[in-house]
Design an enzyme around this catalytic site. Structure first.
Site, PDB file in Angstrom:
ATOM      1  N   TYR A 149      17.059 -60.537 -51.186  1.00 29.53           N
ATOM      2  CA  TYR A 149      17.611 -59.159 -51.116  1.00 29.53           C
ATOM      3  C   TYR A 149      17.857 -58.515 -52.333  1.00 29.53           C
ATOM      4  O   TYR A 149      18.279 -57.383 -52.369  1.00 29.53           O
ATOM      5  CB  TYR A 149      18.946 -59.190 -50.212  1.00 29.53           C
ATOM      6  CG  TYR A 149      18.510 -59.299 -48.979  1.00 29.53           C
ATOM      7  CD1 TYR A 149      17.427 -58.767 -47.968  1.00 29.53           C
ATOM      8  CD2 TYR A 149      18.986 -60.466 -48.222  1.00 29.53           C
ATOM      9  CE1 TYR A 149      17.269 -59.086 -46.510  1.00 29.53           C
ATOM     10  CE2 TYR A 149      18.852 -61.061 -47.116  1.00 29.53           C
ATOM     11  CZ  TYR A 149      18.100 -60.569 -46.020  1.00 29.53           C
ATOM     12  OH  TYR A 149      17.827 -60.729 -44.945  1.00 29.53           O
ATOM     13  N   HIS A 206      16.752 -56.260 -34.459  1.00 31.87           N
ATOM     14  CA  HIS A 206      16.014 -57.174 -33.472  1.00 31.87           C
ATOM     15  C   HIS A 206      16.492 -57.397 -32.140  1.00 31.87           C
ATOM     16  O   HIS A 206      16.129 -58.225 -31.510  1.00 31.87           O
ATOM     17  CB  HIS A 206      15.607 -58.537 -34.146  1.00 31.87           C
ATOM     18  CG  HIS A 206      15.358 -58.450 -35.797  1.00 31.87           C
ATOM     19  ND1 HIS A 206      14.113 -57.705 -36.313  1.00 31.87           N
ATOM     20  CD2 HIS A 206      15.951 -58.471 -37.046  1.00 31.87           C
ATOM     21  CE1 HIS A 206      14.123 -57.520 -37.485  1.00 31.87           C
ATOM     22  NE2 HIS A 206      15.365 -58.055 -38.115  1.00 31.87           N
ATOM     23  N   HIS A 254      13.915 -51.388 -44.099  1.00 27.00           N
ATOM     24  CA  HIS A 254      14.232 -52.570 -44.505  1.00 27.00           C
ATOM     25  C   HIS A 254      13.996 -52.957 -45.991  1.00 27.00           C
ATOM     26  O   HIS A 254      12.862 -52.420 -46.539  1.00 27.00           O
ATOM     27  CB  HIS A 254      13.512 -53.397 -43.726  1.00 27.00           C
ATOM     28  CG  HIS A 254      13.934 -53.215 -42.303  1.00 27.00           C
ATOM     29  ND1 HIS A 254      15.042 -53.700 -41.664  1.00 27.00           N
ATOM     30  CD2 HIS A 254      12.967 -52.778 -41.291  1.00 27.00           C
ATOM     31  CE1 HIS A 254      15.118 -53.475 -40.597  1.00 27.00           C
ATOM     32  NE2 HIS A 254      13.721 -53.009 -40.131  1.00 27.00           N
ATOM     33  N   SER A 311      13.678 -56.077 -47.337  1.00 27.83           N
ATOM     34  CA  SER A 311      12.348 -57.155 -47.343  1.00 27.83           C
ATOM     35  C   SER A 311      11.384 -56.561 -46.570  1.00 27.83           C
ATOM     36  O   SER A 311      11.460 -55.547 -45.505  1.00 27.83           O
ATOM     37  CB  SER A 311      13.473 -58.460 -46.822  1.00 27.83           C
ATOM     38  OG  SER A 311      13.586 -58.295 -45.442  1.00 27.83           O
ATOM     39  N   ARG A 320      11.703 -61.444 -36.802  1.00 31.45           N
ATOM     40  CA  ARG A 320      12.150 -60.272 -37.784  1.00 31.45           C
ATOM     41  C   ARG A 320      10.938 -59.228 -37.436  1.00 31.45           C
ATOM     42  O   ARG A 320      10.992 -58.055 -37.929  1.00 31.45           O
ATOM     43  CB  ARG A 320      12.233 -60.723 -39.248  1.00 31.45           C
ATOM     44  CG  ARG A 320      13.514 -61.469 -39.282  1.00 31.45           C
ATOM     45  CD  ARG A 320      13.870 -61.412 -40.917  1.00 31.45           C
ATOM     46  NE  ARG A 320      14.728 -62.720 -40.825  1.00 31.45           N
ATOM     47  CZ  ARG A 320      16.064 -62.494 -40.878  1.00 31.45           C
ATOM     48  NH1 ARG A 320      16.572 -61.385 -40.644  1.00 31.45           N
ATOM     49  NH2 ARG A 320      16.765 -63.484 -41.192  1.00 31.45           N
TER      50      ARG A 320
HETATM   51  O1  CA2 Z   1      15.373 -56.440 -45.120  1.00 33.41           O
HETATM   52  C1  CA2 Z   1      16.415 -55.983 -44.659  1.00 33.41           C
HETATM   53  O2  CA2 Z   1      16.520 -54.886 -45.025  1.00 33.41           O
HETATM   54  C2  CA2 Z   1      16.880 -56.458 -43.318  1.00 33.41           C
HETATM   55  O3  CA2 Z   1      17.283 -55.091 -42.430  1.00 33.41           O
HETATM   56  C3  CA2 Z   1      18.095 -56.999 -43.883  1.00 33.41           C
HETATM   57  C4  CA2 Z   1      18.978 -57.753 -42.782  1.00 33.41           C
HETATM   58  C5  CA2 Z   1      17.903 -58.633 -41.771  1.00 33.41           C
HETATM   59  O4  CA2 Z   1      18.537 -59.384 -40.480  1.00 33.41           O
HETATM   60  C6  CA2 Z   1      16.615 -57.938 -41.512  1.00 33.41           C
HETATM   61  O5  CA2 Z   1      15.822 -58.927 -40.705  1.00 33.41           O
HETATM   62  C7  CA2 Z   1      15.976 -57.313 -42.564  1.00 33.41           C
HETATM   63  C8  CA2 Z   1      19.729 -58.632 -43.024  1.00 33.41           C
HETATM   64  C9  CA2 Z   1      20.962 -58.249 -43.784  1.00 33.41           C
HETATM   65  C10 CA2 Z   1      22.010 -59.049 -44.385  1.00 33.41           C
HETATM   66  O6  CA2 Z   1      22.048 -58.836 -45.657  1.00 33.41           O
HETATM   67  C11 CA2 Z   1      22.585 -59.736 -46.401  1.00 33.41           C
HETATM   68  C12 CA2 Z   1      22.604 -59.462 -47.752  1.00 33.41           C
HETATM   69  C13 CA2 Z   1      23.210 -60.381 -48.965  1.00 33.41           C
HETATM   70  C14 CA2 Z   1      23.341 -61.776 -48.137  1.00 33.41           C
HETATM   71  C15 CA2 Z   1      23.348 -62.047 -46.888  1.00 33.41           C
HETATM   72  C16 CA2 Z   1      22.902 -60.898 -46.077  1.00 33.41           C
END
Ligand code: CA2
Length: 145
Positions: free
Chosen positions: A22, A79, A99, A101, A110
């Site tokens: 991220y 999701h 998003h 990622s 995902r």
């Molecule tokens: O890629 C993205 O922006 C997501 O929305 C991020 C979500 C993930 O569940 C999606 O599939 C894709 C996760 C957000 C959690 O963010 C964190 C940031 C730092 C450390 C851990 C989690």
């Protein structure tokens, strides 16, 4: 034009954990980058984050009549959330799913978004750039409303 940038669960941790996925930019950094770009274009940008599905529903409902476009990173709720899908469809504020990622290059679960069918489009995989592309998409959506 007023654009609401809405952020789902755990995005408050950005820049503190999993920088390999991220990045190292915090949500506060992203907010100031997007607000600066918005100000250059005369766009009023509001930034919100919540870890709670119900609170996200409340924020989307209250955006009706207040925001022209929502740029939404629903995070993990992308999701899973029928409630957020129903809310976006019911309130009718044009919404762009973003998003950080590339969700299509990660785990299989995902790749499926419950929200994408009720959004105007999806942006995925450009890091912080997904937020700036979201602002561009908001301009396009607002011009074609
Ligand atoms: O890629 C993205 O922006 C997501 O929305 C991020 C979500 C993930 O569940 C999606 O599939 C894709 C996760 C957000 C959690 O963010 C964190 C940031 C730092 C450390 C851990 C989690």
């Amino acid at each position: 034009m007023k654009v609401l940038f809405l952020n789902g669960p755990n995005l408050n941790l950005l820049g503190q954990r999993e920088p390999e996925i991220y990045g190292s930019t915090t949500l506060a950094d992203i907010e100031s980058i997007v607000k600066r770009r918005g100000a250059d274009q005369g766009i009023d940008v509001e930034f919100r984050q919540s870890n709670s599905e119900g609170e996200l529903v409340d924020i989307i409902q209250s955006a009706k009549g207040r925001a022209d476009v929502i740029v939404f990173n629903p995070a993990g709720y992308t999701h899973t959330s029928v409630a957020l899908r129903d809310c976006i469809a019911a309130t009718g504020v044009p919404t762009i799913e973003i998003h950080i990622s590339n969700v299509h290059a990660r785990e299989g679960f995902r790749r499926h978004s419950l929200l994408a069918p009720v959004c105007r489009g999806q942006i995925s995989g450009f890091g912080v750039g997904s937020y700036l592309l979201g602002l561009e998409a908001a301009n396009i959506v607002n011009a074609t409303k």
